[in-house]
Write an enzyme that holds these catalytic residues in place. Structure first.
Site, PDB file in Angstrom:
ATOM      1  N   ASP A  35       0.828  -1.210   0.000  1.00 20.45           N
ATOM      2  CA  ASP A  35       0.000   0.000   0.000  1.00 20.45           C
ATOM      3  C   ASP A  35       0.865   1.263   0.000  1.00 20.45           C
ATOM      4  OD1 ASP A  35      -2.375   1.374  -0.006  1.00 20.45           O
ATOM      5  OD2 ASP A  35      -2.667   1.263   2.163  1.00 20.45           O
ATOM      6  N   GLY A  38      -0.065   5.655  -4.144  1.00 15.23           N
ATOM      7  CA  GLY A  38      -0.720   6.936  -4.418  1.00 15.23           C
ATOM      8  C   GLY A  38      -0.113   8.053  -3.580  1.00 15.23           C
ATOM      9  N   HIS A  52       2.225   3.753  -9.040  1.00 10.82           N
ATOM     10  CA  HIS A  52       2.040   2.303  -9.262  1.00 10.82           C
ATOM     11  C   HIS A  52       3.224   1.716 -10.032  1.00 10.82           C
ATOM     12  CE1 HIS A  52      -1.836   2.460  -7.453  1.00 10.82           C
ATOM     13  NE2 HIS A  52      -2.387   3.217  -8.399  1.00 10.82           N
ATOM     14  N   ASN A  83     -10.867  -2.531  -5.560  1.00  6.38           N
ATOM     15  CA  ASN A  83     -10.114  -1.499  -6.287  1.00  6.38           C
ATOM     16  C   ASN A  83     -10.765  -1.105  -7.624  1.00  6.38           C
ATOM     17  OD1 ASN A  83      -6.882  -2.674  -5.072  1.00  6.38           O
ATOM     18  ND2 ASN A  83      -8.105  -0.976  -4.328  1.00  6.38           N
ATOM     19  N   TRP A  84     -11.766  -1.868  -8.094  1.00  6.82           N
ATOM     20  CA  TRP A  84     -12.510  -1.460  -9.302  1.00  6.82           C
ATOM     21  C   TRP A  84     -13.255  -0.162  -9.092  1.00  6.82           C
ATOM     22  CZ3 TRP A  84     -11.302  -3.976 -13.587  1.00  6.82           C
ATOM     23  CH2 TRP A  84     -10.918  -5.315 -13.523  1.00  6.82           C
ATOM     24  N   ARG A 202       2.286  -4.872   6.071  1.00  6.31           N
ATOM     25  CA  ARG A 202       1.549  -3.829   5.343  1.00  6.31           C
ATOM     26  C   ARG A 202       2.388  -2.566   5.356  1.00  6.31           C
ATOM     27  NH1 ARG A 202      -4.744  -2.602   4.483  1.00  6.31           N
ATOM     28  NH2 ARG A 202      -4.477  -0.699   3.271  1.00  6.31           N
ATOM     29  N   SER A 210      -7.994  -4.995   4.827  1.00 13.49           N
ATOM     30  CA  SER A 210      -8.555  -4.642   3.511  1.00 13.49           C
ATOM     31  C   SER A 210      -8.899  -5.881   2.664  1.00 13.49           C
ATOM     32  CB  SER A 210      -7.607  -3.707   2.745  1.00 13.49           C
ATOM     33  OG  SER A 210      -7.370  -2.530   3.484  1.00 13.49           O
ATOM     34  N   GLU A 221       1.174 -13.501  11.882  1.00 16.76           N
ATOM     35  CA  GLU A 221       1.707 -12.357  12.625  1.00 16.76           C
ATOM     36  C   GLU A 221       1.623 -11.130  11.719  1.00 16.76           C
ATOM     37  OE1 GLU A 221       2.736 -12.306  15.795  1.00 16.76           O
ATOM     38  OE2 GLU A 221       2.215 -14.431  15.946  1.00 16.76           O
TER      39      GLU A 221
END
Ligand code: IPE
Ligand code: IPE
Ligand code: MG
Length: 254
Positions: A35, A38, A52, A83-84, A202, A210, A221
């Site tokens: 993530d 953006g 991206h 994400n669409w 993440r 998500s 973990e």
């Protein structure tokens, strides 16, 4: 009494497990929620699609790093079923970057003896992306190195719904499901042969799943860093692994 206790604690630090932890056990399966592309782009005044593209570059580097560290399975969240909802031009850019990634790094993935697999729904996936998925999987199917599993058009809840449908279709009309248990249900998930992830990373600071690996991550973990995905480096992966080694996985026991 105190003497006995101190002996007990001394003995404890020298168990095989402790030695392994000190040496650093590499998790067999790492999942990454990639993530922050953006935000990375925004911080530089660039468009999200440039973010991206740099995210793809980080993925190439981290696949190599994970392979060098001895990770067996690396599952990366590349595009979720949610994400669409993003603007059409961003979705188009992500699809284009996906195609570019597998064209540009075809040789590099081969040089790592990397087996590429995908998990997700094939519904709504553009034709050229599907072709790339089929080619990348088939040409790497016999490779013995790290398995790079790309969660693409993936949703954990969708996977569970698809597993139920798959189970019902396999069993046929009037089937009796009264003996269904967790292990037999698992056979209907997208990649039943892949062990559950030991560690989920993440990037970009958000502390949520998500919809990633909802079934499989039951006892994984979790490790979150503020580093934005395009900046995520081998050192960050090593930090996550070393933190993982300080955890005590109890699986509900004591
Ligand atoms: C993750 O980066 C990549 C995808 C979801 C495809 P984001 O695009 O979500 O980046 P942020 O969260 O907006 O910074
Ligand atoms: C999760 O990131 C999906 C991927 C990394 C592909 P999102 O940016 O879509 O997640 P939310 O919207 O912050 O929960
Ligand atoms: Mg995001």
């Amino acid at each position: 009494m105190l003497d006995k206790l101190s002996k007990f604690f001394k003995a404890k630090v020298h168990t095989d497990e402790d030695k392994q932890a000190a040496a650093g056990v590499v998790p067999k399966h790492i999942g990454i929620i990639m993530d922050g592309n953006g935000r990375w782009a925004k911080n530089r005044g660039l468009s999200r699609s440039v973010g991206h593209r740099f995210g793809g570059e980080a993925l190439r580097k981290i696949t190599r790093a994970a392979s060098e560290l001895g990770v067996s399975y690396l599952t990366v969240y590349a595009f979720s079923t949610e994400n669409w909802k993003r603007p059409a031009d961003e979705v188009r850019a992500i699809m284009a970057i996906f195609l570019e990634f597998f064209a540009r790094y075809r040789e590099e993935l081969r040089s790592m003896d990397c087996r590429v697999r995908f998990m997700g729904s094939r519904d709504n996936v553009p034709e050229d992306v599907l072709e790339t998925i089929i080619l990348a999987e088939s040409e790497s199917a016999e490779r013995q190195g790290i398995q790079l599993i790309v969660a693409f058009n993936y949703g954990g809840r969708q996977e569970i719904v698809d597993a139920v449908k798959h189970a019902v279709e396999t069993a046929g009309d009037g089937a009796d499901f009264s003996h269904l248990d967790e292990e037999s249900f698992r056979q209907f998930l997208y990649l039943p042969d892949v062990p559950d992830p030991d560690l989920i990373i993440r990037s970009s600071g958000e502390m949520r799943m998500s919809n990633f690996l909802i079934w499989e991550a039951a006892y994984s973990e979790l490790w979150v860093t503020d580093v934005l995905w395009p900046d995520f480096a081998k050192e960050d992966l090593q930090r996550a692994i070393s933190d993982y080694n300080s955890r005590n996985r109890r699986y509900g026991g004591v």
